[in-house]
Design a protein around this motif. Structure first.
Motif, mmCIF file in Angstrom:
data_model
loop_
_atom_site.group_PDB
_atom_site.id
_atom_site.type_symbol
_atom_site.label_atom_id
_atom_site.label_comp_id
_atom_site.label_asym_id
_atom_site.label_seq_id
_atom_site.Cartn_x
_atom_site.Cartn_y
_atom_site.Cartn_z
ATOM 1 N N LEU A 201 4.367 -36.089 20.965
ATOM 2 C CA LEU A 201 5.358 -35.411 21.807
ATOM 3 C C LEU A 201 4.940 -35.526 23.260
ATOM 4 O O LEU A 201 3.780 -35.240 23.602
ATOM 5 C CB LEU A 201 5.479 -33.945 21.386
ATOM 6 N N PHE A 202 5.868 -35.945 24.102
ATOM 7 C CA PHE A 202 5.659 -35.937 25.545
ATOM 8 C C PHE A 202 6.607 -34.911 26.154
ATOM 9 O O PHE A 202 7.775 -34.831 25.772
ATOM 10 C CB PHE A 202 5.934 -37.315 26.163
ATOM 11 N N CYS A 203 6.077 -34.142 27.102
ATOM 12 C CA CYS A 203 6.876 -33.113 27.763
ATOM 13 C C CYS A 203 6.664 -33.194 29.271
ATOM 14 O O CYS A 203 5.549 -33.455 29.731
ATOM 15 C CB CYS A 203 6.489 -31.727 27.238
ATOM 16 N N ASP A 204 7.741 -32.951 30.025
ATOM 17 C CA ASP A 204 7.676 -33.062 31.474
ATOM 18 C C ASP A 204 8.666 -32.071 32.078
ATOM 19 O O ASP A 204 9.726 -31.796 31.489
ATOM 20 C CB ASP A 204 8.030 -34.491 31.889
ATOM 21 N N ILE A 205 8.316 -31.524 33.251
ATOM 22 C CA ILE A 205 9.254 -30.652 33.961
ATOM 23 C C ILE A 205 10.191 -31.517 34.789
ATOM 24 O O ILE A 205 9.742 -32.333 35.608
ATOM 25 C CB ILE A 205 8.503 -29.665 34.881
ATOM 26 N N ARG A 206 11.477 -31.347 34.584
ATOM 27 C CA ARG A 206 12.475 -32.102 35.345
ATOM 28 C C ARG A 206 12.465 -31.643 36.810
ATOM 29 O O ARG A 206 12.467 -30.446 37.100
ATOM 30 C CB ARG A 206 13.875 -31.856 34.765
ATOM 31 N N GLY A 207 12.427 -32.606 37.727
ATOM 32 C CA GLY A 207 12.497 -32.303 39.151
ATOM 33 C C GLY A 207 11.312 -31.532 39.682
ATOM 34 O O GLY A 207 11.429 -30.761 40.644
ATOM 35 N N PHE A 208 10.148 -31.763 39.102
ATOM 36 C CA PHE A 208 8.987 -30.983 39.511
ATOM 37 C C PHE A 208 8.574 -31.302 40.951
ATOM 38 O O PHE A 208 8.130 -30.411 41.684
ATOM 39 C CB PHE A 208 7.819 -31.250 38.562
ATOM 40 N N THR A 209 8.726 -32.539 41.373
ATOM 41 C CA THR A 209 8.365 -32.906 42.747
ATOM 42 C C THR A 209 9.190 -32.114 43.750
ATOM 43 O O THR A 209 8.665 -31.601 44.752
ATOM 44 C CB THR A 209 8.574 -34.404 42.970
ATOM 45 N N ALA A 210 10.492 -31.986 43.482
ATOM 46 C CA ALA A 210 11.360 -31.227 44.383
ATOM 47 C C ALA A 210 10.963 -29.753 44.412
ATOM 48 O O ALA A 210 10.980 -29.115 45.473
ATOM 49 C CB ALA A 210 12.812 -31.373 43.943
ATOM 50 N N ILE A 211 10.613 -29.217 43.258
ATOM 51 C CA ILE A 211 10.159 -27.817 43.201
ATOM 52 C C ILE A 211 8.890 -27.646 44.036
ATOM 53 O O ILE A 211 8.754 -26.681 44.795
ATOM 54 C CB ILE A 211 9.899 -27.393 41.744
ATOM 55 N N SER A 212 7.964 -28.579 43.918
ATOM 56 C CA SER A 212 6.704 -28.501 44.657
ATOM 57 C C SER A 212 6.918 -28.545 46.158
ATOM 58 O O SER A 212 6.203 -27.888 46.930
ATOM 59 C CB SER A 212 5.778 -29.648 44.243
ATOM 60 N N GLU A 213 7.897 -29.316 46.589
ATOM 61 C CA GLU A 213 8.154 -29.457 48.018
ATOM 62 C C GLU A 213 8.732 -28.178 48.620
ATOM 63 O O GLU A 213 8.620 -27.946 49.831
ATOM 64 C CB GLU A 213 9.115 -30.625 48.265
ATOM 65 N N ARG A 214 9.349 -27.337 47.787
ATOM 66 C CA ARG A 214 10.017 -26.129 48.291
ATOM 67 C C ARG A 214 9.113 -24.898 48.298
ATOM 68 O O ARG A 214 9.547 -23.827 48.703
ATOM 69 C CB ARG A 214 11.272 -25.831 47.468
ATOM 70 N N GLN A 215 7.862 -25.055 47.821
ATOM 71 C CA GLN A 215 6.986 -23.888 47.783
ATOM 72 C C GLN A 215 5.565 -24.290 48.144
ATOM 73 O O GLN A 215 5.236 -25.476 48.252
ATOM 74 C CB GLN A 215 7.033 -23.218 46.411
ATOM 75 N N SER A 216 4.721 -23.297 48.343
ATOM 76 C CA SER A 216 3.342 -23.556 48.762
ATOM 77 C C SER A 216 2.543 -24.146 47.604
ATOM 78 O O SER A 216 2.882 -23.951 46.433
ATOM 79 C CB SER A 216 2.690 -22.249 49.224
ATOM 80 N N PRO A 217 1.436 -24.851 47.921
ATOM 81 C CA PRO A 217 0.573 -25.382 46.855
ATOM 82 C C PRO A 217 0.058 -24.289 45.922
ATOM 83 O O PRO A 217 -0.074 -24.497 44.712
ATOM 84 C CB PRO A 217 -0.566 -26.052 47.624
#
Length: 344
Positions: free
Chosen positions: A165-181
């Motif tokens: 099974l492979f799992c990934d968060i959709r649009g994770f890069t965009a989420i990361s760009e909108r909030q602090s590390p």
């Protein structure tokens, strides 16, 4: 367990011997419990945890040899240090005790200086084993730890029928760009906690973590009756947990997450890969690549769980699937039948 406060079980059919030995170990700073024979000792070992056992050999109902044999067959007791204290003479008897798993042997009457040294040494070894087990569990699943303890470490693998099974968060890069590390790391840690709960519940093991991506193996090192069904059930639980999590995220005006999950079933080679200095438990094979392609394909078809034909055949009617037709994936010479699984 600290050495000074260790819990010791003294097993001897002679009441005077029990009391004297108990007094000796208590004077050394340990706590002592007593059993009058091997059968009573085994009952006590099943009821509570001890750090070390001092065991006589000649006893009624169940002698010391039989206790050592019983401990050897009980996985939960195999790390219990045992020091035999006996008046039974002969090298053969001592060798038999050691062969059955005893850590040491002290003849009666027990010399107090030797007793102190042997207790200290055995408890220190146990402490180091416990620390090693704790460290292993921090970086590996219980199944991998058990496999290591049972068979030992060796590079290489074996062919197994499993599900990946492979799992990934959709649009994770965009989420990361909108909030602090810091917020991103916190989100990832919550995500891992939630996903591991569903994966562990269905006997899967995480073999790879890259950012928000997870690779999970079902069917190795611990065999499963139906690894495909376990994987699909885990995937559905993962979606259900994320749905509940998103309600809390929305209420707090925080970003919600969506998952893409790909699942493939078939023969893989599972085992330890790397070097003797640094290795990981993983698996390889075309089914691993296929599960990854299926996870990536969820973005194109906007369906959260995609599976291959082998997985669909294994899960049966209890997990309704919709055929999405045949798909040509990079690296595969033939088209692959793809199916979408609905959430529960």
């Amino acid at each position: 367990m600290t050495e000074a406060g260790a819990d010791l079980l003294i097993v001897d059919d002679n009441r005077v011997n029990r009391l004297l030995l108990a007094r000796s170990v208590e004077l050394l700073g340990y706590r002592a419990s007593m059993a009058e024979n091997g059968r009573a000792a085994m009952d006590m070992l099943r009821e509570r945890r001890f750090d070390l056992m001092l065991l006589d050999i000649e006893m009624p109902e169940m002698d010391g040899f039989e206790v050592l044999e019983a401990i050897k067959l009980a996985p939960a007791l195999q790390d219990l240090p045992v020091i035999v204290t006996s008046s039974v003479e002969g090298v053969d008897n001592i060798v038999r005790c050691i062969d059955l798993g005893a850590d040491d042997y002290l003849p009666k009457p027990v010399n107090p200086v030797l007793l102190k040294a042997r207790l200290s040494s055995s408890l220190e070894k146990k402490r180091l084993r416990d620390e090693q087990a704790t460290l292993l569990k921090r970086f590996a699943t219980n199944e991998v730890v058990q496999d290591l303890q049972k068979t030992g470490f060796r590079l290489g693998g074996r062919r197994v029928h499993a599900t990946i099974l492979f799992c990934d968060i959709r649009g994770f890069t965009a989420i990361s760009e909108r909030q602090s590390p810091e917020d991103t790391i916190e989100l990832l840690n919550i995500y891992y906690t939630l996903m591991f709960e569903a994966i562990d519940h269905h006997s899967g093991i995480v073999t790879l973590m890259i950012g928000d991506g997870l690779m999970v193996l079902f069917g190795a090192p611990k065999p499963l009756e139906n690894p495909a069904a376990s994987a699909v059930a885990a995937a559905q639980d993962m979606l259900a947990i994320v749905e509940q999590f998103n309600l809390e995220q929305a209420a707090a005006a925080k970003p919600e997450i969506r998952l893409g999950i790909g699942i493939a079933t078939g023969e893989v080679v599972a085992g330890f890969a790397g070097t003797k200095q640094r290795a990981t438990y993983t698996c390889i094979g075309d089914k691993v690549n296929l599960a990854s392609r299926l996870e990536q394909h969820t973005k194109r078809v906007s369906r959260p769980i995609l599976i291959d034909d082998a997985t669909r055949a294994a899960v049966g009617p209890e997990h309704p699937c919709e055929s999405l037709g045949a798909v040509d994936f990079d690296g595969f010479s033939r088209s692959v039948a793809v199916f979408a699984v609905g959430s529960q």
